[in-house]
Write a protein that holds these residues in place. Sequence first.
Motif, PDB file in Angstrom:
ATOM      1  N   GLU A  25      60.828  37.071  45.570  1.00  0.00           N
ATOM      2  CA  GLU A  25      60.565  38.505  45.449  1.00  0.00           C
ATOM      3  C   GLU A  25      61.860  39.311  45.487  1.00  0.00           C
ATOM      4  N   TYR A  45      61.038  38.389  41.123  1.00  0.00           N
ATOM      5  CA  TYR A  45      59.874  37.654  40.615  1.00  0.00           C
ATOM      6  C   TYR A  45      58.614  38.246  41.247  1.00  0.00           C
ATOM      7  N   HIS A  46      57.525  38.267  40.467  1.00  0.00           N
ATOM      8  CA  HIS A  46      56.270  38.833  40.942  1.00  0.00           C
ATOM      9  C   HIS A  46      55.135  37.844  40.738  1.00  0.00           C
ATOM     10  N   LEU A  47      54.204  37.856  41.684  1.00  0.00           N
ATOM     11  CA  LEU A  47      53.085  36.927  41.654  1.00  0.00           C
ATOM     12  C   LEU A  47      52.046  37.398  40.640  1.00  0.00           C
ATOM     13  N   LYS A  48      51.761  36.534  39.670  1.00  0.00           N
ATOM     14  CA  LYS A  48      50.756  36.832  38.655  1.00  0.00           C
ATOM     15  C   LYS A  48      49.979  35.564  38.362  1.00  0.00           C
ATOM     16  N   TYR A  57      54.761  32.817  40.530  1.00  0.00           N
ATOM     17  CA  TYR A  57      55.850  33.787  40.517  1.00  0.00           C
ATOM     18  C   TYR A  57      56.540  33.763  39.155  1.00  0.00           C
ATOM     19  N   HIS A  62      59.145  36.087  36.171  1.00  0.00           N
ATOM     20  CA  HIS A  62      60.146  37.130  35.900  1.00  0.00           C
ATOM     21  C   HIS A  62      60.144  37.378  34.397  1.00  0.00           C
ATOM     22  N   PRO A 101      57.099  37.273  52.658  1.00  0.00           N
ATOM     23  CA  PRO A 101      56.892  37.782  51.299  1.00  0.00           C
ATOM     24  C   PRO A 101      55.881  38.920  51.312  1.00  0.00           C
ATOM     25  N   GLU A 102      56.064  39.873  50.413  1.00  0.00           N
ATOM     26  CA  GLU A 102      55.154  41.014  50.349  1.00  0.00           C
ATOM     27  C   GLU A 102      53.954  40.730  49.463  1.00  0.00           C
ATOM     28  N   GLU A 103      54.144  39.900  48.426  1.00  0.00           N
ATOM     29  CA  GLU A 103      53.094  39.729  47.429  1.00  0.00           C
ATOM     30  C   GLU A 103      52.188  38.541  47.693  1.00  0.00           C
ATOM     31  N   LEU A 104      52.637  37.575  48.490  1.00  0.00           N
ATOM     32  CA  LEU A 104      51.843  36.375  48.717  1.00  0.00           C
ATOM     33  C   LEU A 104      50.619  36.722  49.557  1.00  0.00           C
ATOM     34  N   PRO A 105      49.414  36.335  49.121  1.00  0.00           N
ATOM     35  CA  PRO A 105      48.205  36.662  49.888  1.00  0.00           C
ATOM     36  C   PRO A 105      48.273  36.127  51.311  1.00  0.00           C
TER      37      PRO A 105
END
Length: 355
Positions: free
Chosen positions: A29, A33-36, A40, A42, A339-343
């Motif tokens: 992150e 990179y963003h979780l989609k 992850y 980019h 991490p902010e995006e990881l569930p």
Amino acid sequence: MNAFVAPRDGYDLIGDVHGCGATLAALLEKLGYHLKDGVYRHATRKVIFLGDIIDRGPRIRLAVQLASRMVEAGEALIVMGNHEYNALAYCRRARLRESGDHRDFLRPHTSRHNRIIRETLDQYQHHPDEWDDALSWFMRMPLCLELPSLGEGKSGLRVVHACWDEALVRPFLARFPDGCIDEAFLQDSVDPSSFAYRVLDRLTRGTSLRLPEGVEIHSGDGFTRRSFRAHFWAREPRTYGDVVFQPDNLPGELESRWLSEGELEKLPYYGPEQLPLFLGHYWCEGVPALPATNIACLDYSAVKCGRLVAYRFSGEATLDAANFVWVPVPREPSSRPLPEELPAEELSGRGEMRG
């Protein structure tokens, strides 16, 4: 598995994760990179993992999931580390050899070997199918990568976990152009006289030199060692101190000990005129630095509360320490990066909030 398409802007090479799964997500992150769809990604860059995803750390399954999903989705590449190789050999039953050398497993289940892989096996204990999938993935990891330039005026690069030895890499790639071993090669790799042993030992473990008789190193990780790790980019090394590359100091006055002819013959040489080379493996400490203008080691002891380190490579022939990016791993678990995006459910369970 999605076909790999070279990135537009470059690669982000990431050093030894060793089960620090949450820290890996935090580093991705930080790199943008963003979780989609569980992966992850980019927009213009891709990751290359330098091996040693498993063992020692608190979130080994998470680390394997994150890295393997990226590789399978075509968002990353990876090379095999010695810990992935060790796991394969530890879990593979050996075939009976004509020489009569028979063992139950390729890597004997000694107390030392048990200790190294214990944390991984514990975390997969109730997930046997997942562990089988991980072992299958390890077999699909190439031992080395040699990637072309991403455009005019840009350099290609090479990647290996521990040591790029041209004299072994070329015949190996002639036999295995994709860099991936097969079952027969794995079985042969436990025979010290075999080509398979020399390749896997050198590329995943590097070069080690024996200490004088009766001399030992008592490492911070609790192991006693009778050899030391040596690097391979000194042009004309003369002493042990010219080539030692590990956090443990050599005992006494050994740094000034002269290298013998036999020891010099064991050391390959990677010169400054060659392509940029990226390594892990060596347990570096402190602020990331370049050991040579075309070599970067990215193992900075993350699982020992060091740093999980990446290098942002954009095609430069001369590497730049300003391109290191890292996430520190404080000793206090509550202070470690999340991490902010990881569930949240991905972080739950054994070892949560620790790595």
